[in-house]
Write a protein that holds these residues in place. Structure first.
Motif, PDB file in Angstrom:
ATOM      1  N   ASN A  63      12.862 -58.552 -54.787  1.00  0.00           N
ATOM      2  CA  ASN A  63      13.405 -59.713 -55.491  1.00  0.00           C
ATOM      3  C   ASN A  63      12.480 -60.247 -56.572  1.00  0.00           C
ATOM      4  OD1 ASN A  63      15.992 -60.504 -53.943  1.00  0.00           O
ATOM      5  ND2 ASN A  63      14.505 -60.190 -52.304  1.00  0.00           N
ATOM      6  N   VAL A  64      11.189 -59.897 -56.528  1.00  0.00           N
ATOM      7  CA  VAL A  64      10.255 -60.419 -57.520  1.00  0.00           C
ATOM      8  C   VAL A  64      10.253 -59.527 -58.750  1.00  0.00           C
ATOM      9  CG1 VAL A  64       8.834 -61.502 -55.745  1.00  0.00           C
ATOM     10  CG2 VAL A  64       8.251 -59.223 -56.568  1.00  0.00           C
ATOM     11  N   ALA A  65       9.990 -60.135 -59.897  1.00  0.00           N
ATOM     12  CA  ALA A  65      10.133 -59.424 -61.164  1.00  0.00           C
ATOM     13  C   ALA A  65       9.269 -58.182 -61.252  1.00  0.00           C
ATOM     14  CB  ALA A  65       9.824 -60.366 -62.324  1.00  0.00           C
ATOM     15  N   SER A  66       8.028 -58.263 -60.761  1.00  0.00           N
ATOM     16  CA  SER A  66       7.119 -57.131 -60.916  1.00  0.00           C
ATOM     17  C   SER A  66       7.598 -55.889 -60.172  1.00  0.00           C
ATOM     18  CB  SER A  66       5.709 -57.512 -60.446  1.00  0.00           C
ATOM     19  OG  SER A  66       5.730 -58.003 -59.122  1.00  0.00           O
ATOM     20  N   ASN A  67       8.416 -56.056 -59.145  1.00  0.00           N
ATOM     21  CA  ASN A  67       9.037 -54.909 -58.479  1.00  0.00           C
ATOM     22  C   ASN A  67      10.428 -54.605 -59.035  1.00  0.00           C
ATOM     23  OD1 ASN A  67       6.916 -54.326 -56.606  1.00  0.00           O
ATOM     24  ND2 ASN A  67       7.565 -56.065 -55.366  1.00  0.00           N
ATOM     25  N   THR A  68      11.209 -55.664 -59.269  1.00  0.00           N
ATOM     26  CA  THR A  68      12.583 -55.477 -59.733  1.00  0.00           C
ATOM     27  C   THR A  68      12.655 -54.713 -61.037  1.00  0.00           C
ATOM     28  OG1 THR A  68      13.286 -57.541 -58.681  1.00  0.00           O
ATOM     29  CG2 THR A  68      14.699 -56.660 -60.401  1.00  0.00           C
ATOM     30  N   MET A  69      11.827 -55.083 -62.004  1.00  0.00           N
ATOM     31  CA  MET A  69      11.918 -54.463 -63.325  1.00  0.00           C
ATOM     32  C   MET A  69      11.611 -52.971 -63.265  1.00  0.00           C
ATOM     33  SD  MET A  69      12.933 -57.164 -64.471  1.00  0.00           S
ATOM     34  CE  MET A  69      12.782 -58.936 -64.380  1.00  0.00           C
ATOM     35  N   ALA A  70      10.682 -52.613 -62.392  1.00  0.00           N
ATOM     36  CA  ALA A  70      10.366 -51.202 -62.219  1.00  0.00           C
ATOM     37  C   ALA A  70      11.487 -50.470 -61.492  1.00  0.00           C
ATOM     38  CB  ALA A  70       9.056 -51.054 -61.452  1.00  0.00           C
ATOM     39  N   LEU A  71      12.039 -51.087 -60.453  1.00  0.00           N
ATOM     40  CA  LEU A  71      13.079 -50.440 -59.646  1.00  0.00           C
ATOM     41  C   LEU A  71      14.415 -50.352 -60.381  1.00  0.00           C
ATOM     42  CD1 LEU A  71      12.349 -52.184 -56.219  1.00  0.00           C
ATOM     43  CD2 LEU A  71      12.100 -49.730 -56.693  1.00  0.00           C
ATOM     44  N   GLN A  72      14.846 -51.441 -60.986  1.00  0.00           N
ATOM     45  CA  GLN A  72      16.175 -51.494 -61.591  1.00  0.00           C
ATOM     46  C   GLN A  72      16.243 -50.856 -62.970  1.00  0.00           C
ATOM     47  OE1 GLN A  72      18.256 -55.254 -61.594  1.00  0.00           O
ATOM     48  NE2 GLN A  72      17.506 -55.819 -59.568  1.00  0.00           N
ATOM     49  N   TYR A  73      15.146 -50.973 -63.735  1.00  0.00           N
ATOM     50  CA  TYR A  73      15.203 -50.578 -65.143  1.00  0.00           C
ATOM     51  C   TYR A  73      14.165 -49.529 -65.529  1.00  0.00           C
ATOM     52  CZ  TYR A  73      17.904 -54.895 -65.218  1.00  0.00           C
ATOM     53  OH  TYR A  73      18.832 -55.884 -64.953  1.00  0.00           O
ATOM     54  N   GLY A  74      13.308 -49.134 -64.619  1.00  0.00           N
ATOM     55  CA  GLY A  74      12.283 -48.153 -64.956  1.00  0.00           C
ATOM     56  C   GLY A  74      11.250 -48.684 -65.924  1.00  0.00           C
ATOM     57  N   ILE A  75      11.012 -49.978 -65.899  1.00  0.00           N
ATOM     58  CA  ILE A  75      10.029 -50.604 -66.787  1.00  0.00           C
ATOM     59  C   ILE A  75       8.649 -50.554 -66.144  1.00  0.00           C
ATOM     60  CG2 ILE A  75       9.337 -52.762 -67.905  1.00  0.00           C
ATOM     61  CD1 ILE A  75      12.309 -53.554 -67.934  1.00  0.00           C
ATOM     62  N   SER A  76       7.662 -50.185 -66.926  1.00  0.00           N
ATOM     63  CA  SER A  76       6.277 -50.265 -66.469  1.00  0.00           C
ATOM     64  C   SER A  76       5.840 -51.714 -66.631  1.00  0.00           C
ATOM     65  CB  SER A  76       5.389 -49.324 -67.278  1.00  0.00           C
ATOM     66  OG  SER A  76       5.799 -47.986 -67.087  1.00  0.00           O
ATOM     67  N   VAL A  77       5.532 -52.350 -65.515  1.00  0.00           N
ATOM     68  CA  VAL A  77       5.402 -53.810 -65.511  1.00  0.00           C
ATOM     69  C   VAL A  77       4.180 -54.228 -64.724  1.00  0.00           C
ATOM     70  CG1 VAL A  77       6.897 -53.985 -63.485  1.00  0.00           C
ATOM     71  CG2 VAL A  77       6.668 -55.968 -64.973  1.00  0.00           C
ATOM     72  N   MET A  78       3.681 -55.398 -65.036  1.00  0.00           N
ATOM     73  CA  MET A  78       2.590 -55.963 -64.258  1.00  0.00           C
ATOM     74  C   MET A  78       2.711 -57.475 -64.205  1.00  0.00           C
ATOM     75  SD  MET A  78      -0.738 -55.894 -66.690  1.00  0.00           S
ATOM     76  CE  MET A  78      -1.369 -57.222 -65.688  1.00  0.00           C
ATOM     77  N   LEU A  79       2.220 -58.017 -63.125  1.00  0.00           N
ATOM     78  CA  LEU A  79       2.105 -59.450 -62.902  1.00  0.00           C
ATOM     79  C   LEU A  79       0.734 -59.904 -63.369  1.00  0.00           C
ATOM     80  CD1 LEU A  79       3.041 -62.094 -61.247  1.00  0.00           C
ATOM     81  CD2 LEU A  79       1.757 -61.077 -59.352  1.00  0.00           C
ATOM     82  N   PHE A  80       0.691 -61.008 -64.112  1.00  0.00           N
ATOM     83  CA  PHE A  80      -0.586 -61.583 -64.529  1.00  0.00           C
ATOM     84  C   PHE A  80      -0.583 -63.061 -64.139  1.00  0.00           C
ATOM     85  CE2 PHE A  80      -3.703 -62.331 -68.310  1.00  0.00           C
ATOM     86  CZ  PHE A  80      -4.743 -62.460 -67.419  1.00  0.00           C
ATOM     87  N   GLU A  81      -1.454 -63.402 -63.204  1.00  0.00           N
ATOM     88  CA  GLU A  81      -1.559 -64.762 -62.669  1.00  0.00           C
ATOM     89  C   GLU A  81      -2.766 -65.481 -63.272  1.00  0.00           C
ATOM     90  OE1 GLU A  81       0.282 -66.277 -60.233  1.00  0.00           O
ATOM     91  OE2 GLU A  81       1.432 -64.658 -59.316  1.00  0.00           O
ATOM     92  N   MET A  82      -2.535 -66.673 -63.836  1.00  0.00           N
ATOM     93  CA  MET A  82      -3.619 -67.500 -64.361  1.00  0.00           C
ATOM     94  C   MET A  82      -4.052 -68.524 -63.314  1.00  0.00           C
ATOM     95  SD  MET A  82      -3.838 -66.385 -67.506  1.00  0.00           S
ATOM     96  CE  MET A  82      -2.792 -65.505 -68.661  1.00  0.00           C
TER      97      MET A  82
END
Length: 346
Positions: free
Chosen positions: A267-286
């Protein structure tokens, strides 16, 4: 971003210039926590209306920029996408900020970067010929304005309150499968399904006391953790994380490690974008947030500068590496070998 991660006090002017001009006050992110000694001011944070006006002015000023309304929030606020698409065949990166309304400084950095992209620099114009850049600032506009259907009386900021959730108390970063919120649907239907996105950075804020053996981190990074993510997507996500790390760490004041709560949650974007759309993605926390009910986690406003600059450098370094192709040769081991930060709250 985990619920234990909380507030940053913010007092910054509306996108008055390039974030490169901002000098961090505290090396390695060791700005003071509030602890009852400071007033938490949010009045100087960019409001939704100020952001909308800024985006419209930059759209009129910048030849390369196109501004698109991708949908509306629960309360009817337009949600914006700033687009730099010179050639649809170019690789595309998406920068997403403020899924959580009280994680505001990344939006300030994104607005700085938009202004920077409109400069007359030959290097910038050449870069924009080789990479497409999409920026969604302030996805959770209602939460960012504290205009929600539940009370925020126990929040501590002086000025408007900002909350993690949208107006219907939905956590947008836990809504990427069900897509119950209009903000989430807008992102998926009008950005992710419409444009071929190759890379993405999902910007968030974490708590104030994550550290590594006593040294406070200024931020943390994480690639997709779901085991069903395509191996090539996972590899390219690590290369993206390496580029980001190498673009920020040499500043001398940053201290970035791995995020300390890896999760396979789809459900979180960093996993969803990779699973649903094949996007290479990363989470960046400040480090730190803009408002919340738990005072011990609030970061003093003297630490604002480095957070804005971290956001700016993250966007600039990754966009440039995609444009010039150096991301293809980035060493994923740089990311793999980073230790996890520690969770140091009592």
């Amino acid at each position: 971003m985990k619920k234990k991660m909380l507030a940053l006090s913010i007092a910054t002017t509306l996108v008055s210039g390039s974030a490169l001009a901002i000098t961090p006050v505290h090396a390695a992110g060791n700005g003071p926590d509030v602890k009852g000694n400071e007033t938490v001011q949010t009045a100087m944070l960019t409001t939704y209306d100020e952001m909308a006006d800024f985006l419209k002015k930059e759209d009129a000023r910048q030849d390369a920029m196109q501004l698109e309304v991708i949908g509306q929030s629960v309360k009817g606020r337009d949600l914006y996408l700033a687009k730099y698409i010179t050639n649809p065949e170019n690789p595309t990166i998406l920068f997403l900020t403020q899924q959580h309304g009280n994680e505001a400084m990344t939006t300030e950095g994104a607005l700085d970067y938009i202004k920077y992209l409109g400069s007359d620099s030959r290097k910038i114009q050449d870069m924009l010929k080789k990479v497409n850049i999409l920026i969604v600032p302030m996805l959770n506009a209602d939460g960012a304005m504290g205009d929600v259907n539940f009370p925020l009386d126990d929040y501590m900021a002086s000025g408007r309150h900002l909350t993690r959730y949208n107006a219907d108390r939905i956590d947008l970063n836990r809504d990427h499968v069900n897509k119950a919120a209009p903000e989430t649907r807008a992102l998926h239907e009008m950005v992710l399904s419409k444009y071929k996105v190759d890379y993405m950075i999902d910007f968030h804020h974490q708590g104030t006391q994550e550290d590594y053996y006593g040294k406070l981190t200024t931020g943390s990074i994480l690639t997709p953790q779901n085991p069903d993510v395509d191996p090539q997507v996972a590899l390219n996500s690590k290369k993206l994380a390496t580029i980001l790390y190498q673009g920020i760490e040499p500043t001398g004041w940053s201290f970035i490690l791995k995020y300390d709560e890896p999760s396979p949650n789809p459900n979180v974007a960093s996993n969803t974008m990779a699973l649903q759309y094949g996007i290479s993605v990363m989470l960046f926390e400040m480090r730190g947030m803009a408002d919340h009910s738990y005072e011990p986690y609030v970061l003093g406003q003297k630490s604002n500068g480095y957070i804005i600059k971290q956001t700016f450098l993250a966007m600039d370094s990754t966009a440039k590496a995609i444009a010039d192709g150096t991301i293809k040769t980035a060493d994923p081991a740089v990311y793999d070998n980073l230790p996890e930060q520690h969770y140091s709250y009592e």
